[in-house]
Design an enzyme around this catalytic site. Structure first.
Site, PDB file in Angstrom:
ATOM      1  N   ILE A   1      46.723  45.184  46.799  1.00 18.97           N
ATOM      2  CA  ILE A   1      48.021  44.618  46.152  1.00 18.97           C
ATOM      3  C   ILE A   1      47.464  44.860  45.046  1.00 18.97           C
ATOM      4  CG2 ILE A   1      49.908  43.250  46.510  1.00 18.97           C
ATOM      5  CD1 ILE A   1      50.277  43.240  49.345  1.00 18.97           C
TER       6      ILE A   1
ATOM      7  N   VAL B   1      48.403  37.721  39.970  1.00 20.01           N
ATOM      8  CA  VAL B   1      47.363  37.063  38.394  1.00 20.01           C
ATOM      9  C   VAL B   1      47.624  37.849  37.093  1.00 20.01           C
ATOM     10  CG1 VAL B   1      45.411  36.940  39.140  1.00 20.01           C
ATOM     11  CG2 VAL B   1      46.438  34.954  37.298  1.00 20.01           C
TER      12      VAL B   1
END
Length: 146
Positions: A53, A57
């Site tokens: 994934i 951020v």
């Protein structure tokens, strides 16, 4: 705007360049572009090996970089000193769905407000038209030596 021109504006280099192409630019108003997310991106080794994934951020960083390109294009400020775009803050960040290898992350930013060199922008990241993340960001166009 292709990546070679993007690299003349953004100070980032591999692996932190998060915008591959700009597809729409209306200075002072909005910008759109994308990042193609490949399985061989370095962060997927650890995030997460069995279920890769894209870290949230880095999705935010993608929105900040495309917003910085909008601010830079809107304030070319002729002069002897080169300009950089500084990230000042983020509000209202939300993550709606994961971004995985093979996705094309469509990025957009809209100018909400400008006070001198400081820009307030709204960013969105989508995959196949589905909202993945959104945030409001503050950025400043400054002299590179500042």
């Amino acid at each position: 705007m292709e990546v070679r021109e993007i690299l003349t504006i953004l100070p980032h280099r591999y692996p932190m360049v998060m915008v591959d192409r700009v597809t729409e630019l209306v200075p002072g108003e909005r910008i759109a572009g994308h990042k193609c997310v490949a399985y061989n991106e370095p962060w997927f080794q650890g995030h997460f090996p069995a279920h890769p994934i894209m870290p949230g951020v880095l999705i935010v960083e993608s929105m900040v970089q495309i917003g910085g390109l909008l601010a830079h294009a809107s304030d070319p400020a002729p002069g002897p000193k080169p300009k950089v775009v500084l990230f000042l803050g983020i509000d209202k960040a939300r993550f709606r769905r994961p971004v995985v290898p093979g996705d094309r992350l469509d990025l957009s930013a809209t100018a909400l407000q400008r006070r001198g060199p400081v820009w307030k922008l709204r960013g969105e990241a989508r995959v196949d038209g589905n909202l993945c993340a959104e945030a409001e960001m503050l950025a400043q166009v400054a002299d590179a030596s500042a």
